[in-house]
Scaffold this active site. Structure first.
Site, PDB file in Angstrom:
ATOM      1  N   GLU A  63      -6.340  -0.533  -6.713  1.00  5.09           N
ATOM      2  CA  GLU A  63      -5.301   0.263  -7.380  1.00  5.09           C
ATOM      3  C   GLU A  63      -4.354  -0.691  -8.093  1.00  5.09           C
ATOM      4  O   GLU A  63      -3.734  -1.550  -7.450  1.00  5.09           O
ATOM      5  CB  GLU A  63      -4.522   1.104  -6.368  1.00  5.09           C
ATOM      6  CG  GLU A  63      -5.210   2.384  -5.956  1.00  5.09           C
ATOM      7  CD  GLU A  63      -4.334   3.253  -5.069  1.00  5.09           C
ATOM      8  OE1 GLU A  63      -4.236   4.453  -5.332  1.00  5.09           O
ATOM      9  OE2 GLU A  63      -3.748   2.732  -4.095  1.00  5.09           O
ATOM     10  N   SER A 115       0.816  -1.212   0.000  1.00  4.45           N
ATOM     11  CA  SER A 115       0.000   0.000   0.000  1.00  4.45           C
ATOM     12  C   SER A 115       0.849   1.261   0.000  1.00  4.45           C
ATOM     13  O   SER A 115       0.317   2.351  -0.223  1.00  4.45           O
ATOM     14  CB  SER A 115      -0.941  -0.003   1.210  1.00  4.45           C
ATOM     15  OG  SER A 115      -0.226  -0.193   2.405  1.00  4.45           O
ATOM     16  N   HIS A 167      -3.108  -3.247  -5.282  1.00  3.35           N
ATOM     17  CA  HIS A 167      -3.378  -2.742  -3.938  1.00  3.35           C
ATOM     18  C   HIS A 167      -4.868  -2.875  -3.632  1.00  3.35           C
ATOM     19  O   HIS A 167      -5.691  -2.069  -4.064  1.00  3.35           O
ATOM     20  CB  HIS A 167      -2.931  -1.278  -3.826  1.00  3.35           C
ATOM     21  CG  HIS A 167      -3.234  -0.669  -2.498  1.00  3.35           C
ATOM     22  ND1 HIS A 167      -3.481   0.673  -2.326  1.00  3.35           N
ATOM     23  CD2 HIS A 167      -3.350  -1.229  -1.255  1.00  3.35           C
ATOM     24  CE1 HIS A 167      -3.726   0.915  -1.046  1.00  3.35           C
ATOM     25  NE2 HIS A 167      -3.670  -0.222  -0.383  1.00  3.35           N
ATOM     26  N   ASN A 171      -3.308   6.546  -0.695  1.00  6.44           N
ATOM     27  CA  ASN A 171      -2.604   6.729   0.575  1.00  6.44           C
ATOM     28  C   ASN A 171      -1.654   7.921   0.557  1.00  6.44           C
ATOM     29  O   ASN A 171      -1.399   8.523   1.596  1.00  6.44           O
ATOM     30  CB  ASN A 171      -1.846   5.449   0.949  1.00  6.44           C
ATOM     31  CG  ASN A 171      -2.782   4.393   1.525  1.00  6.44           C
ATOM     32  OD1 ASN A 171      -3.878   4.701   1.970  1.00  6.44           O
ATOM     33  ND2 ASN A 171      -2.347   3.144   1.502  1.00  6.44           N
TER      34      ASN A 171
END
Length: 712
Positions: free
Chosen positions: A439, A406, A427, A477
């Site tokens: 992702e 991540s 992800h 993130n």
């Protein structure tokens, strides 16, 4: 092609004895385009001596709704309402033969008919609420007359289709058939002696004020901040209190107000954005066949990924070096399937089939026959590199190797293999078998074949896929760091966790940043920050309270205390009077003078931090397009869909206004974290929009680095 040729090609009028069969063929989903609408009106006027009419569609489905290519354009006559009027004006009974999905306007067409028959596998519903709308061609007036007010509202407010048997049980349709649909419709038609126009049915009894209030309260809770649910209740209530034509006018007025509103624009934006997101310009490679997937890591994320894959019909081998962890994972996945059976979501035989396709692999060599392997181990670069070295040795040379990292550098992970071209990032978001977002991270050397395979897998898993370049945290993130930073600084400056969480949930987020941190575990961020440089990679003052709580053993829900306290076995946050002294001490230690912080300031700072970082990574080329960022935040982080995502939200606010605020914050709080993204400056100077911007397009700003080289 002329309009006449166009309409002639999508509708055929056939004779079945004294029955006229109107057959629509507008692939792929028989959308109610202008050509279809025109041809339907013409065909209804040509039924001649027929005693009955059957309306059916060719291909895989009945009308699946409006033609999305016409969204946002000036309407062209005949309208859907005109088609419905032509059906009701037809001198002989009209029967809708429904298969596949009858959605939105398609269901409204069926409701205008005198009878409805559904194929056994068919489904019907009103999905308009998911676009910030209500049915606008009589659905809110006809459905209550057939199925009652409460059932009609459930169908409209949920926005999910119901199956044929349920539709028949509720009175929405008359019959269900497992045989030949058109033949069954003709039999049904021959039994109808006269017109049975729904509009002529007596309206249902009006709900009392208490019931209406209860519906409004429930709708406001389930779809917080949205205007369409309340409009739907108003429209359906109108069906009980007004003459039919007056009810139609009320429905139309409500519909048109919603169409012109910002919420519907935002949700339409996401509708199209989610369909664009998996597309990669220039990607022509064919995906490799994937039948067997390996998962390395039997923790929460690994289990979720394995379930997502097995639920999609794949065979899955799960490997973990810890035999006990592997045993616990097998038990947990078995329990998950058992729960699905208990809730009626899964047949026992199907659950047994999925269990048979979940295979524990004690040794990594058992992954050798997998077509694709997904690593889901502890978030440590060294640990992940070691796993990929092993996978490189045991897996087939043509197998795709994916990392669920991540935050970490995918290029560094790929470098631990002999062929970095077969390495891609996948992800997943937890719980991986439920959350829609995926992702797909393209590394510097990820091959087109590996990327195409990853995108094809995402489609099979029914995920919303977004392609990202390599940087720390990728899209979601990386942006989240700014959001958390501003929440943490607002906390230090004078706001409480409860105030900040309440401000963000009032904005539309499903959970505030501190409740979310407690739920995820404060020690996760604590460990991630250990690998970063304070003051350079993150603002240490923003996380000073977080760190003190973790040092004190308060890691969130799992320890019973974090920013809030939690009763044993509960996830409900409770205020903790012991927290205030911790915050005040952290503020003194960091030289922060506490003050009153308003809810408006909290929202502005947290959301614009997302916007600015999103614009920065878009300018760098980490995201392909601004709409991809909105897809990530709507599907992975709970950004309210009715606000369209951070980029769309900024566009609606006005980029010049956003730029002014960013510059003001840079003066007030320092330029390190508030320097406006160059892309915002460029677009604000013209007429461009963040939500429609594509990386590398001409906005007075080219990507600062190639996507594959953005290593943050």
């Amino acid at each position: 092609m002329s309009a006449d040729a166009d309409t002639a090609s999508v509708v055929r009028l056939e004779r079945r004895g004294d029955i006229a069969l109107i057959l629509v063929d507008n692939p792929p989903v028989n959308a109610l385009s202008h050509a279809v609408r025109s041809a339907l009106v013409d065909a209804l006027g040509e039924v001649g001596e027929a005693s009955r009419v059957v309306l059916a569609c060719a291909g895989r489905t009945f009308f699946a709704g409006a033609d999305i290519s016409e969204f946002g354009k000036a309407p062209k006559a005949p309208s859907l309402a005109a088609v419905i009027a032509a059906i009701e004006a037809c001198p002989v009974p009209v029967i809708a033969a429904m298969h596949g999905t009858a959605l939105g306007g398609g269901l409204e067409v069926a409701l205008a008919c005198d009878g409805r028959i559904m194929a056994g596998e068919a489904r019907a519903g009103f999905p308009e609420i998911n676009l910030g709308l209500i049915p606008g061609a009589g659905g809110t007036q006809r459905a209550p007359r057939l199925m009652g007010v409460a059932n009609a509202l459930d169908l409209i407010l949920e926005g999910k289709p119901i199956d044929a048997l349920r539709a028949c049980e509720l009175g929405l349709v008359d019959r269900v058939t497992r045989g030949d649909l058109v033949e069954a419709a003709c039999v049904f038609a021959s039994e109808l002696k006269k017109k049975r126009c729904v509009a002529r049915l007596a309206p249902p009894s009006p709900p009392d004020a208490e019931t209406l209030d209860a519906w409004r309260t429930t709708a406001a809770r389930k779809r917080r901040g949205q205007t369409a649910p309340l409009a739907a209740i108003d429209a359906v209530d109108s069906a009980t209190r007004r003459p039919f034509e007056a009810g139609l006018k009320r429905e139309r007025a409500l519909f048109e107000d919603l169409v012109a509103g910002s919420q519907a624009r935002a949700m339409r934006h996401l509708f199209f954005a989610e369909r664009r997101a998996p597309r990669v310009d220039g990607l022509t490679a064919a995906p490799r066949r994937v039948g067997k997937v390996g998962v390395v890591g039997a923790g929460t994320m690994g289990r979720g990924i394995a379930l997502a894959c097995v639920n999609a019909g794949l065979t899955v081998r799960v490997h973990d070096a810890d035999a006990e962890a592997l045993s616990r994972a097998a038990h947990a996945m078995d329990q998950d399937l058992a729960v699905q059976v208990k809730k009626g979501r899964l047949a026992p035989a199907e659950a047994d089939d999925r269990r048979a396709r979940l295979i524990a692999a004690d040794d990594a060599s058992e992954l050798g026959d997998c077509d694709l392997v997904i690593e889901a181990v502890f978030e440590s670069l060294e640990v992940k590199k070691a796993v990929f070295e092993t996978l490189d040795a045991v897996c087939r040379p043509d197998a795709v190797l994916a990392s669920n990292t991540s935050y970490l550098d995918l290029n560094a992970i790929a470098a631990s293999t002999a062929d970095p071209g077969r390495v891609v990032g996948l992800h997943f978001f937890s719980p991986a078998h439920i959350m829609k977002l995926l992702e797909v991270v393209r590394g510097a050397r990820t091959s087109d074949a590996a990327l195409a395979t990853a995108l094809d897998l995402a489609k099979r898993l029914k995920k919303v896929a977004v392609v990202a370049g390599v940087c720390r945290g990728f899209i979601g993130n990386r942006m989240l760091q700014g959001y958390q930073r501003e929440a943490g600084l607002c906390l230090m400056e004078g706001a409480s966790p409860a105030q900040i969480d309440a401000a963000m949930t009032a904005f539309g987020m499903p959970m505030g940043p501190f409740a979310m941190g407690d739920m995820a575990g404060l020690d996760i961020g604590y460990a991630n920050r250990a690998a970063l440089t304070p003051g350079e990679d993150f603002e240490p003052a923003a996380f000073a309270v977080h760190d003190r709580l973790v040092d004190a053993g308060r890691k969130g829900v799992k320890t019973g205390a974090g920013f809030y306290r939690y009763a044993e076995g509960s996830r409900t946050p409770e205020q903790d009077p012991e927290l205030a002294p911790v915050i005040e001490a952290a503020a003194r230690a960091n030289g922060v003078k506490r003050r009153e912080v308003s809810d408006a300031e909290i929202v502005e700072r947290c959301v614009l931090a997302l916007v600015n970082e999103g614009a920065t990574l878009l300018g760098e080329g980490v995201a392909q397009r601004g709409s991809d960022i909105d897809v990530v935040y709507a599907n992975g982080y709970g950004f309210p869909r009715w606000r369209g995502g951070p980029m769309f939200y900024a566009d609606e606010a006005g980029l010049s206004t956003v730029l002014d605020t960013l510059q003001a914050n840079a003066r007030r709080f320092g330029a390190q974290w508030w320097r406006p993204a160059p892309l915002i400056e460029a677009l604000a100077a013209g007429t461009g929009r963040l939500s429609t911007h594509e990386a590398g397009s001409d906005a007075g700003l080219a990507p600062t680095r190639p996507v594959a080289d953005v290593n943050g």
